[in-house]
Design an enzyme around this catalytic site. Sequence first.
Site, PDB file in Angstrom:
ATOM      1  N   GLY A 320      38.106  40.482  42.146  1.00 35.40           N
ATOM      2  CA  GLY A 320      38.771  41.146  42.851  1.00 35.40           C
ATOM      3  C   GLY A 320      39.916  41.131  43.493  1.00 35.40           C
ATOM      4  CB  SER A 321      41.387  42.896  46.177  1.00 32.05           C
ATOM      5  OG  SER A 321      40.557  43.913  45.921  1.00 32.05           O
ATOM      6  CB  THR A 322      42.003  36.812  45.626  1.00 28.39           C
ATOM      7  OG1 THR A 322      40.945  36.500  44.228  1.00 28.39           O
ATOM      8  CG2 THR A 322      40.968  36.898  46.083  1.00 28.39           C
TER       9      THR A 322
END
Lengths: 662, 381
Positions: A320-322
Amino acid sequence: MSRDNDRAKIIGRRALLLGGGKLALLSALAGRMYYLQVLEADKYATLADENRINLRLLPPPRGRILDRNGVPMAVNRQNYRALLVSEQIDDLDDTLDSLSNIIPIADHDRARIAREIKRHRSFVPVTVRENLSWEDVARIEINTPDLPGVMIDVGQSRSYPLEGLGAHLLGYVSAVSEADLQSSSDPLLELPGFRIGKAGIEKVYDLALRGKGGTSQVEVNAVGRTIRELKRDEGEPGVDLSLTIDLDLQQFAAQRLGSESAAVVVVDIHTGDVLVMASTPSFDPNAFNRGLSSDEWRDLITNPRSPLTNKAIAGQYPPGSTFKLMTALAALESGTITADQRVLCPGQMSLGNITFHCWKKGGHGSLDLIGGIKNSCDVYFYEIARRTGFERIAEMARRFGLGAPMGLDLPGERAGAIPNRSWKRATLGQPWLPGETLINAIGQGYVLATPLQLAVMCARVANGGFAVQPHLARDQIEGSHVMPRTAGDWPDLGVSRQSLALVRRGMFAVVNEPGGTAFGARIKDDAMTMSGKSGSAQVRRISMRERDTGVKKNEDLPWKERDHALFVAYAPESEPRYACCVTVEHGGGGSGVAAPICRDILMEVQKRFLQRGGGDAPQVRPVSTRPDAASRQPAVHHDDDGHGDHVHPDPILDDPEDGEDR
Amino acid sequence: MYFRFSRSEMTLREKLWHVSWSFVLLITVICSIGFLTLYSAANGSIDPWASRQMVRFLVGMVVMLAVAMVDIRVWMRWAYILYGVALLLLMAVEIRGSVGMGAQRWIDLGFIQLQPSEIMKIILVLALARYFHGASYQDVGRPLFLVPPLIMVFLPVGLVLKQPDLGTAMMLTLASGAMFFLAGVRLWKFGLIIAAGLGAIPVAWRFMREYQRQRIITFLNPENDPLGAGYHILQSKIALGSGGMFGKGFLLGTQSHLNFLPEKQTDFIFTMLAEEWGMVGGLVLVALYTLILVYGYAMSLRARSQFARLVGLGLTTTFFLYVFINIAMVMGLVPVVGVPLPLISYGGTAMLTLLFGFGLIMSVHIHRDIHIGRRGASDEI
């Protein structure tokens, strides 16, 4: 008379002949004696010793497994067994009947005992039952006068006093298989009942934990009964092995995760010590020693939260956004963008005839790099990824440890996946589509990572771009040889300090600035400030219809369809030491679910090591000697005005929505 | 017939005076070595073997002296009758053995188990001595003259072989052979018989029982089957060889005490003795046995009657055969045939037989000056 004389002469002569013959034969006996007892004496002395001396192997006690503070995690428990010596009992059935008044003996055990007694010599003890409780032992001991031939024997069996805690790390021991026997020449493996590590730390460091077998020379008689011990060599007990795990923290983390299906990894960003590696739900490894019922086993393997899997290294999730940290670094390092360049987020972006949405329906407006990370703006990253190209992003991700096993000293590590053109062609036989660059750049699509990889990625960002390697054993162990781990100089990843500082500045903003996606999870103590990046990995597709009618909230979805919640962070901001990754399967949003857990754990870690001070803090590598030590600090401090026109209404800032990036 | 000496009228007192007490002492010394070895075989305990063996020795000593007191002419007169009785007993056990279960070779007399085959070892010597007593050199030269004594030998040997007891058959045959030899049978006849015997080996092989063949095979190569048939010989050689020159010490023999050595109190007792006392101990015992032989020869050759000489030499030869076959057997020189070590091995029958035999030798000695005419016992005053 003369006849008589003749006969006397004949008998006299012949008696002399006969006597001479007898003397000759007796001399032959003496000669034979000389041959056997003098000339061949050594040979027969050796044979005599071979006859009577048996070499018995003594199993060494297995080394314990300790946490970094010496708290035992795996120990050897006394295993009390009831034995039966058939030569000392009158009637087997009678003895077993009276014994079964004390401890239950199943019918199949009776049959087995009778069989074993028949097979062995009468003085060889036969096991009636193992794993007796202390009460059983006491009751048998009291009744020994009525139970001739029954005795109690103490053996060693492996025990994990912390039960579920750390079960995934420790692994378990089990009987030696045929394959094990063939691949090793250690005679210990041939001992009946000997157990070796089959999973986890027990397996990786089995040689060190196993120790070296001792020997006992015993004198036996012709039927093999031991008469006495002649010589004893105790061998070497297995090494007590210290892990880098801190049990208090491990326990805190496990409790904090509660009933979630989740994983937490905390690593020291300089040394690579894994301080916490928890995976929930867990299981009790002692149950495997006791023997599991088929029901228990079915429960374990059908549980949707897969308690047997160590999710920290074997769980692969879309980051995801990590993953946007990698996209940002790749863009900066390739010179495609500068930190100041702004991107306008209208809430969506079109590429060809496909529309890519930002998680925030109305859009973020104009954002620079810091703003993009802080808000986790999808459109910002779509745009910089489009400009950078996924090849570069993938290459950057690999440098930070994604896409390949980390080489942790624990079996079962998964590689995750970092796709690129050639990967897609090789595995799917299809060309790379431009839209896939955008999707993968925000950590969706084909990208997969394990929680350990994400923690290490964060550690490498936080330590100034050095390829720190995680490890679980405090010492360097090769085979059975244990030596102190040398503070390795991790290779430089070749990423400019400036880019790293910018990304860290963004991570600081995510947690510590109003409007940051994880502002609600900030640590208010200045000395322990946490910086991080949230991520919510989408599990199901969102249909156009749904998008029109309104996206369902995670809570309204069945558990299996909810997003995975992720959060990576490091702390303290002033002098980074610890990196943490929290992954909650189907937990919902990263900032809402994972970030608070991460905050609590990192606070606990810092309380334990930094504020308490003292000798039990993990050894810090002397980072100050590094030429670019200064650049580790978030040197590029944007003031709040740095976000320019981007102003958030306060209520939203304090409580950012969990669903961020769709 | 001129020199009729009135020794026959010796009183008991005179006879006791003439007993060779040094010979008795020699026998006692050897038996005492046996008691010590049996004490060690029982792991340093007088029970169960040494104590009982002592009782048998004492009984045997009384029997020996009693036999020694009996006039040699009485023994001559009774020789054939005793032979007949012994033969009947042998047939009796043979018949009972084949009728009943298993092969019981003894008759239980309560305090002792009487083995007719053991008695025959003595009686056959007596009977043959009686037969050859009156024979001249010319008589012995006639082949037909040799038929009755050969029958006298083959009857018991055949019965014993049927039992089957290879060791006793061998001893009876060899002792008889010595008697024939001493009586003056021509040497070429022995050559002929030996040649015939060698030729008969393949035939005999066919008639042997499997276990007898097995014994010979393992004798020829005991290492072939170290845990099975060759176990006894191999273990015996190991125990004996490991004893070395001076032995492991009294009560310290490992192989015998750990039961690697089979039959350590009976047939293989020499091995145990040699393990604990070494070659030195073994040689001392062999020397003591040789001394017995010397006594036997000296006593026999001084006797004036052919009967007495033949009895004395025949029994000395029987004794020698015990010694040689047993020791050669435990050292792997001859097959394991189950012959005890005289005066030492645990067992009542052998002890009694041997002391009975020594009693006869002593009778020969005490009555050495009695002349017996060719007509034998009927010839007395």
